[in-house]
Design a protein around this motif. Structure first.
Motif, short mmCIF file in Angstrom:
data_model
loop_
_atom_site.label_atom_id
_atom_site.label_comp_id
_atom_site.label_asym_id
_atom_site.label_seq_id
_atom_site.Cartn_x
_atom_site.Cartn_y
_atom_site.Cartn_z
N UNK A 85 90.73 -23.19 -42.27
CA UNK A 85 89.90 -22.76 -43.39
C UNK A 85 90.68 -21.84 -44.31
N UNK A 86 91.48 -20.96 -43.73
CA UNK A 86 92.34 -20.06 -44.49
C UNK A 86 93.28 -20.87 -45.39
N UNK A 89 91.67 -22.76 -48.32
CA UNK A 89 91.29 -21.89 -49.43
C UNK A 89 92.50 -21.40 -50.22
N UNK A 90 93.69 -21.90 -49.89
CA UNK A 90 94.95 -21.52 -50.56
C UNK A 90 95.24 -20.03 -50.46
N UNK A 91 94.76 -19.41 -49.42
CA UNK A 91 95.00 -17.99 -49.27
C UNK A 91 96.33 -17.71 -48.59
N UNK A 92 97.11 -18.78 -48.31
CA UNK A 92 98.41 -18.56 -47.71
C UNK A 92 99.35 -17.86 -48.70
N UNK A 93 98.94 -17.75 -49.98
CA UNK A 93 99.75 -17.09 -50.99
C UNK A 93 99.53 -15.57 -50.98
N UNK A 114 100.18 -20.30 -31.33
CA UNK A 114 101.24 -20.88 -32.15
C UNK A 114 100.77 -21.08 -33.59
N UNK A 115 99.53 -21.53 -33.80
CA UNK A 115 98.99 -21.67 -35.15
C UNK A 115 98.98 -20.32 -35.86
N UNK A 119 101.26 -19.06 -39.19
CA UNK A 119 100.67 -18.54 -40.41
C UNK A 119 101.35 -17.24 -40.85
N UNK A 120 101.92 -16.52 -39.89
CA UNK A 120 102.61 -15.26 -40.20
C UNK A 120 101.85 -14.03 -39.75
N UNK A 121 100.67 -14.22 -39.19
CA UNK A 121 99.88 -13.10 -38.69
C UNK A 121 100.50 -12.62 -37.38
N UNK A 122 100.54 -11.30 -37.18
CA UNK A 122 101.15 -10.76 -35.97
C UNK A 122 100.25 -9.73 -35.26
N UNK A 123 98.95 -9.84 -35.49
CA UNK A 123 98.00 -8.92 -34.84
C UNK A 123 96.78 -9.71 -34.41
N UNK A 124 96.37 -9.50 -33.13
CA UNK A 124 95.20 -10.16 -32.56
C UNK A 124 94.37 -9.13 -31.82
#
Length: 159
Positions: A85-86, A89-93, A114-115, A119-124
């Motif tokens: 969904x992210x 929505x073209x929010x990868x920019x 892995x997904x 995406x580049x996120x490093x916090x869960x």
């Protein structure tokens, strides 16, 4: 880095999004394990994306488990759904990917990790875990997250 916290020890924003992930899981049509995921900005509190475990609409059915109660292999996991969904929505920019966190109502599996990493996120932040699938053993989700330098916050009391 893995940190254990109680719900009360979380920031106001982390609490908000973790509660939303737990509310979002109720959208799932899964019989056994309903899972919700939120991608949110842990700095400014903006909701970026949400997802829950579900089936592809084109399959013509929404049952997530087989007759034995086992999860079907083509179920879309909540974290995958939120990531897709992210991206839709073209929010990868976004310039502030480092400010994003994935909040899960259940510990993410290795594929979802892995997904999220891609995406580049490093916090869960997650509320519940499936110890035999998540813990820091060889080829586990936690081992991968450690190798990728994630900050993992596990809430040690269930909501």
């Amino acid at each position: 880095m893995r940190i254990f916290k109680t719900f009360d020890e979380l920031s106001k924003i982390d609490k908000k999004f973790l509660l939303q992930a737990n509310e979002t899981k109720e959208l799932s049509l899964a019989e056994d394990k309903k899972v919700g995921a939120i991608i949110g900005n842990h700095v400014n509190g903006n909701l970026v994306s949400l997802g829950y475990n579900k089936m592809f609409d084109d399959l013509g059915f929404q049952t997530c488990e087989d007759s034995n109660g086992e999860s079907l292999p083509y179920v879309i996991h909540a974290e995958e759904s939120a990531v897709m969904e992210f991206l839709k929505q073209n929010k990868q920019k976004t310039n502030n990917i480092q400010n994003l966190t994935v909040y899960c109502s259940y510990a993410p599996c290795i594929n979802c990790c892995k997904y999220i990493a891609h995406l580049g996120i490093r916090r869960i932040v997650f509320d519940d875990k499936h110890a035999f699938k998540f813990d820091n053993i060889e080829n586990s989700p936690m081992e991968f997250l450690d190798l990728m330098k994630f900050k993992v916050i596990e809430v040690i009391e269930t909501l």
